[in-house]
Scaffold this motif. Structure first.
Motif, short mmCIF file in Angstrom:
data_model
loop_
_atom_site.label_atom_id
_atom_site.label_comp_id
_atom_site.label_asym_id
_atom_site.label_seq_id
_atom_site.Cartn_x
_atom_site.Cartn_y
_atom_site.Cartn_z
N THR A 52 0.83 -1.20 0.00
CA THR A 52 0.00 0.00 0.00
C THR A 52 0.86 1.25 0.00
OG1 THR A 52 -0.10 0.05 2.42
CG2 THR A 52 -1.92 -1.07 1.29
N LYS A 53 0.25 2.35 -0.38
CA LYS A 53 0.83 3.67 -0.21
C LYS A 53 -0.10 4.45 0.73
CE LYS A 53 2.76 3.02 -4.73
NZ LYS A 53 2.27 2.80 -6.11
N ALA A 54 0.31 5.64 1.12
CA ALA A 54 -0.50 6.41 2.07
C ALA A 54 -1.89 6.68 1.50
CB ALA A 54 0.20 7.72 2.39
N GLU A 83 -2.84 2.05 11.11
CA GLU A 83 -2.26 3.25 11.72
C GLU A 83 -0.81 3.44 11.23
OE1 GLU A 83 -2.63 5.88 13.38
OE2 GLU A 83 -0.60 6.22 14.15
N VAL A 84 -0.04 2.37 11.24
CA VAL A 84 1.37 2.45 10.85
C VAL A 84 1.52 2.86 9.38
CG1 VAL A 84 3.32 0.94 10.31
CG2 VAL A 84 2.33 0.92 12.60
N ALA A 85 0.65 2.36 8.50
CA ALA A 85 0.82 2.55 7.06
C ALA A 85 -0.02 3.69 6.48
CB ALA A 85 0.51 1.24 6.33
N ASP A 86 -0.53 4.57 7.34
CA ASP A 86 -1.36 5.70 6.89
C ASP A 86 -2.55 5.23 6.06
OD1 ASP A 86 0.37 7.42 8.17
OD2 ASP A 86 1.53 7.89 6.37
N GLN A 108 -7.32 4.99 17.87
CA GLN A 108 -6.40 5.42 16.82
C GLN A 108 -7.08 6.30 15.77
OE1 GLN A 108 -3.12 4.97 16.90
NE2 GLN A 108 -3.34 3.89 18.83
N GLU A 130 3.15 12.65 -1.51
CA GLU A 130 4.35 13.47 -1.35
C GLU A 130 4.24 14.39 -0.15
OE1 GLU A 130 5.31 15.66 -4.88
OE2 GLU A 130 4.84 13.91 -6.10
N GLY A 131 5.44 14.70 0.43
CA GLY A 131 5.60 15.75 1.43
C GLY A 131 4.56 15.79 2.53
N GLY A 132 4.40 16.98 3.10
CA GLY A 132 3.41 17.20 4.15
C GLY A 132 3.76 16.47 5.43
N THR A 133 3.00 16.74 6.47
CA THR A 133 3.18 15.99 7.71
C THR A 133 1.96 15.11 7.91
OG1 THR A 133 2.45 18.01 8.79
CG2 THR A 133 4.77 17.49 8.94
N ALA A 134 2.19 14.00 8.58
CA ALA A 134 1.14 12.98 8.71
C ALA A 134 -0.10 13.55 9.39
CB ALA A 134 1.66 11.79 9.51
N GLY A 135 -1.26 13.18 8.91
CA GLY A 135 -2.52 13.67 9.48
C GLY A 135 -3.08 12.69 10.48
#
Ligand SMILES: Nc1ncnc2c1ncn2[C@@H]1O[C@H](COP(=O)(O)OP(=O)(O)O)[C@@H](O)[C@H]1O
Ligand SMILES: [Mg+2]
Lengths: 141, 125
Positions: free
Chosen positions: B41-43, B61-64, B87, B120-125
């Motif tokens: 998977t990807k985010a 949770e770990v893999a967004d 979570q 890409e980029g950003g901080t995790a939500g």
């Protein structure tokens, strides 16, 4: 790693499936608060989670040390446990000695160590049979 | 695709995260193997699985992964529901089988993990 480093230690208990993953979730939250970019956090969290699951599944007890500098995030994972006899074999995708019970939880596909390596910029594994296993995992920031 | 659309297409019952159904997912992943989920998977994915335990929520949770759908009528136990709430991972159940659930969402335009670029980029939500 030198001064100005964030450092935190976490304990992991072998066989404790109820709490398995809690350390990785905590690490993820810390990295989020530090302000690291989400794609990097995701890679570190996946590596941490696979390493944590391996301690829970195979070892008696273990420890994860998280260190963060402006340049890298580093995880030192060590456990007291049976160790790995053939590391080359263990690193192969699909190789697993997981029990039926572990497979029923969704693990034991033999992808854990390969997943860790794939998500790390630097990865080292050492093991001594009858003593335990250590992993060094680094992701560049 | 929003979780509201997913809910409608699969006729889901919402177990946790009722207030987050406007969340967008970018791709779907159907698997009972959590290491494969972590590998492929990807985010911002939606996970469809027949596996009902706490490790599924941890993996999400770990893999967004933005939400989990339990297929073929699997019911989560209280521990899984509690962790999903803790979570903030929306959890839904459907009676539809895994293959059909994936097929319906794919037909409705939700791509697979190999068909979308990594976030890409950003901080995790
Ligand atoms: N910390 C550990 N202690 C002892 N054996 C381990 C450890 N980590 C991995 N192994 C061995 O290496 C194999 C492959 O590990 P991994 O790639 O994580 O896949 P899986 O956990 O799905 O089997 C395991 O099945 C186990 O035999
Ligand atoms: Mg493993």
């Amino acid at each position: 790693m030198n001064g100005g480093t964030f450092r935190r230690e976490f304990e992991v208990t072998g066989g404790d499936f109820y709490n398995a993953g809690r350390v990785s979730t905590e690490i993820k939250e810390i990295l989020r608060q530090i302000g690291i970019a989400a794609p990097k956090i995701r890679r570190i969290a996946i590596a941490a989670y696979e390493a944590e699951m391996n301690i829970v599944m195979y070892a008696r007890s273990g420890m994860v040390i998280l260190q963060v500098t402006p340049e890298i995030v580093r995880l030192d994972v060590s456990d007291v446990g049976p160790g790995i006899e053939n590391i080359e074999l263990a690193m192969q995708e699909g190789y697993s000695t997981a029990s039926e019970e572990m497979r029923a939880l969704g693990f034991g596909a033999g992808m854990g160590l390969p997943n860790i390596k794939k998500n790390a910029d630097r990865f080292e594994i050492r093991s001594e049979v009858g003593k335990g296993t250590t992993l060094e995992i680094e992701v560049n920031l | 695709m929003t979780l509201n659309e997913v809910k409608h297409i699969l006729q889901c019952e919402v177990i946790a995260g009722e207030d987050r159904l406007n969340t967008e997912v970018r791709m779907g992943c159907g698997s009972d193997l959590m290491s494969d989920v972590l590998a492929f998977t990807k985010a911002d994915a939606l996970l469809l699985t027949g596996l009902a335990n706490r490790q599924v929520i941890r993996t999400a949770e770990v893999a967004d992964i933005r939400a989990v759908v339990l297929v073929r009528g699997k019911r989560p136990d209280a521990e899984m529901v509690a962790l999903a709430r803790e979570q903030g991972i929306p959890l839904m159940v459907t009676n539809v089988l895994l293959y059909e659930a994936c097929g319906r969402l794919y037909r409705a335009g939700l791509p697979g993990c190999s068909e979308v670029p990594a976030a890409e980029g950003g901080t995790a939500g």
